[in-house]
Design an enzyme around this catalytic site. Structure first.
Site, mmCIF file in Angstrom:
data_model
loop_
_atom_site.group_PDB
_atom_site.id
_atom_site.type_symbol
_atom_site.label_atom_id
_atom_site.label_comp_id
_atom_site.label_asym_id
_atom_site.label_seq_id
_atom_site.Cartn_x
_atom_site.Cartn_y
_atom_site.Cartn_z
ATOM 1 N N GLU A 1 14.091 -26.899 64.943
ATOM 2 C CA GLU A 1 13.886 -25.695 64.130
ATOM 3 C C GLU A 1 12.723 -24.797 64.544
ATOM 4 O O GLU A 1 11.715 -24.721 63.808
ATOM 5 C CB GLU A 1 13.688 -26.081 62.662
ATOM 6 C CG GLU A 1 14.843 -26.821 62.072
ATOM 7 C CD GLU A 1 14.679 -27.061 60.559
ATOM 8 O OE1 GLU A 1 13.619 -26.731 60.012
ATOM 9 O OE2 GLU A 1 15.619 -27.566 59.947
ATOM 10 N N GLU B 1 20.689 -32.532 60.611
ATOM 11 C CA GLU B 1 20.050 -32.780 59.312
ATOM 12 C C GLU B 1 20.924 -32.222 58.204
ATOM 13 O O GLU B 1 21.516 -31.142 58.352
ATOM 14 C CB GLU B 1 18.681 -32.077 59.191
ATOM 15 C CG GLU B 1 17.587 -32.688 60.017
ATOM 16 C CD GLU B 1 16.247 -31.971 59.851
ATOM 17 O OE1 GLU B 1 16.023 -31.311 58.810
ATOM 18 O OE2 GLU B 1 15.438 -32.071 60.780
HETATM 19 C C1 FCB Z 1 13.821 -29.401 57.722
HETATM 20 C C2 FCB Z 1 12.886 -30.155 58.644
HETATM 21 C C3 FCB Z 1 12.710 -31.601 58.263
HETATM 22 C C4 FCB Z 1 12.620 -31.789 56.764
HETATM 23 C C5 FCB Z 1 13.769 -31.096 56.067
HETATM 24 C C6 FCB Z 1 13.791 -31.271 54.582
HETATM 25 O O1 FCB Z 1 13.518 -28.045 57.773
HETATM 26 O O2 FCB Z 1 13.372 -30.122 59.958
HETATM 27 O O3 FCB Z 1 11.580 -32.093 58.937
HETATM 28 O O4 FCB Z 1 11.385 -31.381 56.313
HETATM 29 O O5 FCB Z 1 13.750 -29.725 56.381
#
Ligand code: FCB
Length: 451
Positions: A163, A356
């Site tokens: 990110e 994620e």
């Molecule tokens: C994302 C991050 C991860 C975590 C989630 C909830 O933006 O990559 O590290 O904090 O959010």
């Protein structure tokens, strides 16, 4: 209907959020150590000094992964453990620590998916300008080479950056994350450009070090979903998802993926960012093809609905009053998992991993000693159903990593937000799998056929 054969079911974490042991094993200082120790930056003054103590409890973590029947684990390597000063000597103890961990994963039949940069930049590099300095990109490539050579034959899947939308957007524009800068759009884009340049150099270094290695990146960004199934709304959502206006470009996919997949920097309408794009040195433009991807990682949490105005232009739809939200306040929008991968696959034509997806809940240990988290089960169930729809519509999604394996240090929110499939009692480090962990195991065993 189940998921595609060989679908990769996993969970994800990041070094600073779980490891602790910040002064052990020759680790150098990272920008998150500095930031979290700066008064007023983190809720409750929390820091990652101890976090989940995975630096010491890693073997227990592997047991948890095994018990959940996970096929893969996405974790990040802390750059300051490998090259404590950012450049210069390699810390053998740091490599040895991750080596033991990777070997334990492999012995358990769990495939390591390694993120090289999940935001913990060595402080020594920040002192020289951090991502505002193009030398940081070169230092990152050297670090990537060291890791890929060391793990040749043991790690195949790499994500260079997690990110940039947050490490640059929150780190250099809003100041909510380390290093906490609030810079103008031109400077923010300069940091952005150096991180993408870093990806390109690192991707090349990884492939040179290990011919079998596969390279991806794990961005996030605004996902737009059509308000209805009408072709006009679908077209409007697609346009809104990738459109870049001055001032709203950081939280989008295209400024990360267009240069490295399509080989050209996108236009950012308006101000200073475009002036930086127009001045990118030739050497750095020439590096773009080196960044080619084997797959894209998507970190997906929510989306916004878009409809077509009468003139066809996109318009964001307001959320209905009382729209469901997670504990941290993020909207619950399962359709993100259908349309995000669809639109991304359409534009870039590459395989995708959901690197994620998850939510924070107000989890606690109940009277019976268990952690009941029906919200997490319902949320994940809905998002996975939508993901399957996206796959059926043609998105080539090869795996799903739940965020997170463990409750952990949620950046500026400290330990307030619990995102884990496993509950962590921070004062003792004790881990308790939540109900969702058992549910996730059943889902994995059925390859999603139970959904
Ligand atoms: C994302 C991050 C991860 C975590 C989630 C909830 O933006 O990559 O590290 O904090 O959010």
């Amino acid at each position: 209907m189940s998921f595609p054969e060989n679908f990769v079911w996993g969970a994800a974490t990041a070094s600073y959020q779980i490891e602790g042991g910040v002064s052990e094993g020759g680790r150098g200082v990272s920008i998150w150590d500095t930031f979290s120790h700066t008064p007023g930056r983190i809720v409750n003054g929390d820091t990652g000094d101890v976090a989940c103590d995975s630096y010491h409890r890693w073997a227990e973590d592997v047991e948890l992964l095994k018990a959940m029947h996970l096929k893969a684990y996405r974790f990040s390597i802390a750059w300051p453990r490998i090259i404590p000063g950012g450049t210069g000597p390699v810390n053998a103890e740091g490599l040895a620590w991750y080596s033991r961990f990777v070997d334990a994963l492999l012995a358990a039949g769990i495939e390591p998916y390694v993120t090289l940069y999940h935001w913990d930049l060595p402080q020594a590099l920040q002192d020289k300008g951090g991502w505002l300095n193009a030398d940081t990109a070169k230092a990152f490539a050297e670090y990537a080479r060291v890791v890929a050579e060391h793990f040749r034959g043991r790690v195949t899947h790499y994500f260079t950056l997690n990110e940039p939308q947050c490490s640059v957007g929150l780190g250099y524009a809003t100041g909510a994350h380390a290093p906490g800068y609030k810079l103008d759009d031109g400077a923010v884009f300069c940091a952005w450009h150096n991180t993408i340049y870093a990806h390109c150099l690192a991707a090349d270094a990884i492939r040179k070090a290990d011919l079998a290695a596969l390279v991806g990146i794990a961005p996030t960004g605004r996902i737009c979903t059509p308000a209805t199934d009408s072709p006009a709304d679908i077209a409007a959502a697609r346009q809104a998802m990738f459109d870049l206006e001055d001032g709203n470009w950081t939280f989008t996919y295209s400024p990360a993926l267009d240069p490295i997949v399509l080989g050209k920097w996108p236009q950012i309408k308006g101000g200073q960012a475009q002036r930086v794009i127009d001045a990118i040195p030739q050497e750095q433009l020439d590096a773009l093809p080196l960044g080619r991807l084997d797959f894209i990682g998507m970190n997906i949490y929510n989306s916004v609905a878009v409809r077509a105005r009468a003139d066809g232009k996109p318009e964001f739809c307001p959320r209905a009053a009382g729209h469901p939200r997670t504990a941290i306040g993020w909207p619950i929008t399962p359709e993100a998992m259908e349309w995000g991968p669809r639109f991304l696959h359409e534009r870039y034509g590459l395989p995708i991993f959901i690197t994620e997806n998850g939510l924070s809940c107000t989890d606690r240990i109940h009277l019976d000693g268990k952690v009941h988290d029906p919200e997490r089960i319902d949320f994940t169930h809905r998002y996975l159903l939508a993901l399957r729809q996206g796959i059926e519509a043609g998105a080539d999604v090869q795996g799903y990593f739940h965020w997170s394996l463990l409750d952990n240090f949620e950046w500026s929110e400290g330990y307030n937000e619990r995102f884990g499939l496993v509950y962590v009692d921070y004062p003792t480090g004790t881990r308790t799998p939540k109900d969702s962990a058992a549910w996730y195991r059943e889902t994995i065993d059925a390859n999603g056929g139970n959904l």
